[in-house]
Design an enzyme around this catalytic site. Structure first.
Site, PDB file in Angstrom:
ATOM      1  N   HIS A  30     -21.120  -0.889   3.495  1.00  0.00           N
ATOM      2  CA  HIS A  30     -21.861  -0.199   4.545  1.00  0.00           C
ATOM      3  C   HIS A  30     -23.198  -0.872   4.856  1.00  0.00           C
ATOM      4  O   HIS A  30     -24.111  -0.234   5.355  1.00  0.00           O
ATOM      5  CB  HIS A  30     -22.062   1.275   4.154  1.00  0.00           C
ATOM      6  CG  HIS A  30     -20.772   2.042   4.173  1.00  0.00           C
ATOM      7  ND1 HIS A  30     -19.841   1.950   3.168  1.00  0.00           N
ATOM      8  CD2 HIS A  30     -20.235   2.870   5.093  1.00  0.00           C
ATOM      9  CE1 HIS A  30     -18.793   2.708   3.462  1.00  0.00           C
ATOM     10  NE2 HIS A  30     -19.008   3.284   4.623  1.00  0.00           N
TER      11      HIS A  30
ATOM     12  N   HIS B 298     -11.885   4.566  -9.399  1.00  0.00           N
ATOM     13  CA  HIS B 298     -12.594   3.633  -8.514  1.00  0.00           C
ATOM     14  C   HIS B 298     -13.703   2.985  -9.332  1.00  0.00           C
ATOM     15  O   HIS B 298     -13.717   3.076 -10.569  1.00  0.00           O
ATOM     16  CB  HIS B 298     -13.113   4.369  -7.269  1.00  0.00           C
ATOM     17  CG  HIS B 298     -13.145   3.476  -6.064  1.00  0.00           C
ATOM     18  ND1 HIS B 298     -14.062   2.461  -5.930  1.00  0.00           N
ATOM     19  CD2 HIS B 298     -12.368   3.420  -4.945  1.00  0.00           C
ATOM     20  CE1 HIS B 298     -13.853   1.816  -4.790  1.00  0.00           C
ATOM     21  NE2 HIS B 298     -12.808   2.376  -4.163  1.00  0.00           N
TER      22      HIS B 298
ATOM     23  N   ASP C 205      -6.872   3.685   2.704  1.00  0.00           N
ATOM     24  CA  ASP C 205      -5.509   3.146   2.793  1.00  0.00           C
ATOM     25  C   ASP C 205      -4.595   3.942   1.885  1.00  0.00           C
ATOM     26  O   ASP C 205      -4.867   4.037   0.676  1.00  0.00           O
ATOM     27  CB  ASP C 205      -5.509   1.683   2.331  1.00  0.00           C
ATOM     28  CG  ASP C 205      -6.209   0.776   3.315  1.00  0.00           C
ATOM     29  OD1 ASP C 205      -5.658   0.548   4.398  1.00  0.00           O
ATOM     30  OD2 ASP C 205      -7.320   0.300   2.993  1.00  0.00           O
TER      31      ASP C 205
HETATM   32  C1  LIG Z   1      -6.864  -4.434   1.321  1.00  0.00           C
HETATM   33  C2  LIG Z   1      -7.395  -3.411   0.359  1.00  0.00           C
HETATM   34  C3  LIG Z   1      -7.731  -2.153   0.826  1.00  0.00           C
HETATM   35  C4  LIG Z   1      -8.205  -1.175  -0.051  1.00  0.00           C
HETATM   36  N1  LIG Z   1      -8.478   0.077   0.445  1.00  0.00           N
HETATM   37  C5  LIG Z   1      -8.846   1.050  -0.419  1.00  0.00           C
HETATM   38  C6  LIG Z   1      -9.083   2.376   0.049  1.00  0.00           C
HETATM   39  O1  LIG Z   1      -8.939   2.675   1.232  1.00  0.00           O
HETATM   40  N2  LIG Z   1      -9.453   3.310  -0.861  1.00  0.00           N
HETATM   41  C7  LIG Z   1      -9.612   3.022  -2.188  1.00  0.00           C
HETATM   42  O2  LIG Z   1      -9.942   3.885  -2.964  1.00  0.00           O
HETATM   43  N3  LIG Z   1      -9.399   1.772  -2.644  1.00  0.00           N
HETATM   44  C8  LIG Z   1      -9.039   0.796  -1.799  1.00  0.00           C
HETATM   45  N4  LIG Z   1      -8.841  -0.483  -2.283  1.00  0.00           N
HETATM   46  C9  LIG Z   1      -9.006  -0.744  -3.716  1.00  0.00           C
HETATM   47  C10 LIG Z   1     -10.413  -0.660  -4.204  1.00  0.00           C
HETATM   48  O3  LIG Z   1     -11.259  -1.564  -3.577  1.00  0.00           O
HETATM   49  C11 LIG Z   1     -10.405  -0.857  -5.714  1.00  0.00           C
HETATM   50  O4  LIG Z   1      -9.390  -0.129  -6.301  1.00  0.00           O
HETATM   51  C12 LIG Z   1     -11.698  -0.418  -6.336  1.00  0.00           C
HETATM   52  O5  LIG Z   1     -12.713  -1.277  -5.957  1.00  0.00           O
HETATM   53  C13 LIG Z   1     -11.643  -0.397  -7.873  1.00  0.00           C
HETATM   54  O6  LIG Z   1     -11.375  -1.661  -8.368  1.00  0.00           O
HETATM   55  P1  LIG Z   1     -10.085  -1.985  -9.247  1.00  0.00           P
HETATM   56  O7  LIG Z   1      -8.965  -1.206  -8.648  1.00  0.00           O
HETATM   57  O8  LIG Z   1      -9.891  -3.450  -9.071  1.00  0.00           O
HETATM   58  O9  LIG Z   1     -10.380  -1.559 -10.636  1.00  0.00           O
HETATM   59  C14 LIG Z   1      -8.371  -1.482  -1.416  1.00  0.00           C
HETATM   60  C15 LIG Z   1      -8.052  -2.754  -1.880  1.00  0.00           C
HETATM   61  C16 LIG Z   1      -7.557  -3.712  -1.014  1.00  0.00           C
HETATM   62  C17 LIG Z   1      -7.182  -5.071  -1.537  1.00  0.00           C
END
Ligand SMILES: Cc1cc2nc3c(=O)[nH]c(=O)nc-3n(C[C@H](O)[C@H](O)[C@H](O)COP(=O)(O)O)c2cc1C
Length: 455
Positions: A17, A104, A353
């Site tokens: 943001h 998260h 997503d």
């Molecule tokens: C293309 C893409 C879109 C993502 N969109 C979301 C989202 O809308 N909501 C969410 O909670 N995590 C989303 N993530 C995942 C988070 O960024 C991620 O799970 C979070 O930073 C925690 O990190 P970790 O899962 O690697 O431990 C997305 C990841 C990718 C690659």
């Protein structure tokens, strides 16, 4: 750190943001023809709001190139690029002021830095990957232009729905039975050998198997309709990679690939070649026997190694799989605790997503391109340095790469200190002609013993 690579060095910046996100790329070779469109095409494949299957956050993600090229040609100087954050709604995140989102990065970022971005995922948000995708598109343009290298990723699983035989169906029932189903079916191996980006993009899921893609769509919509989320697998193939890339012992090719891939948000698993399934196959069936290729060099009959042996590429296709978890932020209420430990229930707002894999495809391609690009520049630097030395004549033949007839000429020529100004292009031209004749020379040489036998 926010920097990846040694000779092709990418630093990404920006939070979800803030004003903008982007990257600085140092080490891009000069003289590469590059337009914003080369980058935009991959950013458009990554951007949110592409279909009902992704977050509705509406970002155009237009790339602004700031430096490092003029009149569409790279100068060899750092390339800076940025993308503005436009569709921000920080108030969507007000309930996460008191609740760290389960699974998260809110809690761990705060534990690590003692301070965190006020809304959204900050650096942990997938918006950070914009810089990677842009840098990867530049690397990919070089790899394609200079080496004909292709990098193609696609969605092979969503939840329990898989492209047929892309994952092993079952464990063997009898533990003494060595008959194990191939790690990948012939059909899936053919898909790996031929799949194109156009096929991948024909369906919003980015699954190139139409019947499976329809089932995946229903699964993702079900997750969305129930305020939930679902994970998936992205498979990637890299074609035409030269042999010799990878830096043993700690920067083996598959180690750097795994490092790069597992740095993508939401990744939880990485497998190369036959992966975990290969552990069940006896060596007699799993070994990739050598064969002579049409150009006289060695290749392998099968490719369970996934194109890497001893941490070094062997010239075969590199293929791997990457598992993405179900996104953490869901609007379904979850029992959890606030930062101060008070139990409560969190139903996250915001636009998220339901499944990340369709948008992860260009991110995987970008990181794969960055790995190959960096390793290629490193190996080329080594090869150039070695080519300036006189040919090795003092070692037994078992210690030196058996040189083909024409390669001798190359070594011979490279032993002479030729002024690089005009003489080298002429030598290069001469050697390329000889190189083209190499199969003919080899064929003639292989007929000589046969001729003796007949006599
Ligand atoms: C293309 C893409 C879109 C993502 N969109 C979301 C989202 O809308 N909501 C969410 O909670 N995590 C989303 N993530 C995942 C988070 O960024 C991620 O799970 C979070 O930073 C925690 O990190 P970790 O899962 O690697 O431990 C997305 C990841 C990718 C690659």
């Amino acid at each position: 750190m926010s920097t990846y690579g040694h000779l092709f060095r990418v630093t990404t910046f920006g939070e979800s943001h803030c004003a903008s996100v982007g990257a600085i790329i140092d080490g891009c070779p000069p003289g590469l023809t590059l337009s914003p469109e080369d980058i935009q095409i991959q950013l458009d494949r990554r951007r949110p709001g592409q279909s009902d299957l992704t977050t509705p956050r509406n970002e155009k993600d237009r790339v602004h190139l700031q430096s490092g090229l003029e009149l569409g040609v790279t100068l060899g100087t750092p390339i800076a690029l940025l993308v503005k954050n436009e569709d921000q709604r920080p108030h969507d995140y007000s309930e996460t002021d008191s609740y760290p989102r389960p699974s998260h990065a809110d809690y761990t970022y705060l534990e690590k830095y003692g301070v965190k971005a006020s809304s959204g995922g900050g650096r942990s948000s997938a918006r950070e990957t914009i810089g990677r995708v842009a840098a990867g598109a530049i690397a990919e343009k070089y790899l394609k232009t200079a080496f004909g290298i292709e990098v193609i990723a696609f969605v092979s699983s969503v939840g329990k729905i898989n492209i047929p035989s892309s994952v092993p169906s079952s464990l063997p029932s009898n533990e003494d039975d060595d008959e194990v189903e191939d790690a990948l079916s012939e059909e899936f191996r053919n898909l790996l050998a031929t799949v194109t980006r156009e096929q991948v993009d024909q369906h919003p899921t980015r699954c190139p198997h139409p019947e499976t893609a329809e089932r995946m769509t229903k699964r993702i919509i079900r997750a969305k309709d129930t305020s939930d989320s679902i994970g998936g697998i992205v498979t990637c193939v890299i074609r035409n990679v030269p042999s010799g890339l990878g830096e043993p012992c700690f920067d083996k090719f598959e180690a750097t690939l795994a490092h790069a891939m597992l740095s993508i948000p939401a990744t939880k698993a990485f497998e190369i070649g036959s992966g975990f399934r290969g552990t069940q196959v006896p060596g007699s069936k799993h070994n990739d026997a050598f064969v002579r290729r049409d150009d006289g060099r060695l290749g392998t009959k099968t490719n369970w190694s996934g194109g890497v042996q001893g941490g070094i590429t062997n010239g075969e296709d590199i293929y791997f799989r990457l598992g993405f978890k179900s996104p953490a932020t869901i609007s379904q209420a979850q029992d959890t605790a606030q930062y101060d430990g008070t139990p409560g229930s969190l139903a996250a707002r915001g636009r998220h997503d339901p499944c990340v894999v369709p948008r992860a495809v260009p991110i995987v391609e970008a990181m794969a391109s960055l790995v190959v690009m960096d390793q290629l520049l490193i190996q080329n630097a080594r090869k150039t340095a070695a080519s300036l030395l006189p040919p090795i004549t003092t070692l037994p033949p078992t210690m030196v790469m058996p040189v083909l007839t024409v390669d001798f000429l190359f070594l011979f020529a490279s032993a002479f200190p030729i002024a690089p100004s005009f003489a080298v292009p002429a030598v290069d031209f001469f050697l390329s002609i000889l190189f083209l004749l190499e199969p003919l020379v080899l064929l003639t040489a292989s007929l000589i013993p046969f001729a003796f036998h007949v006599c």
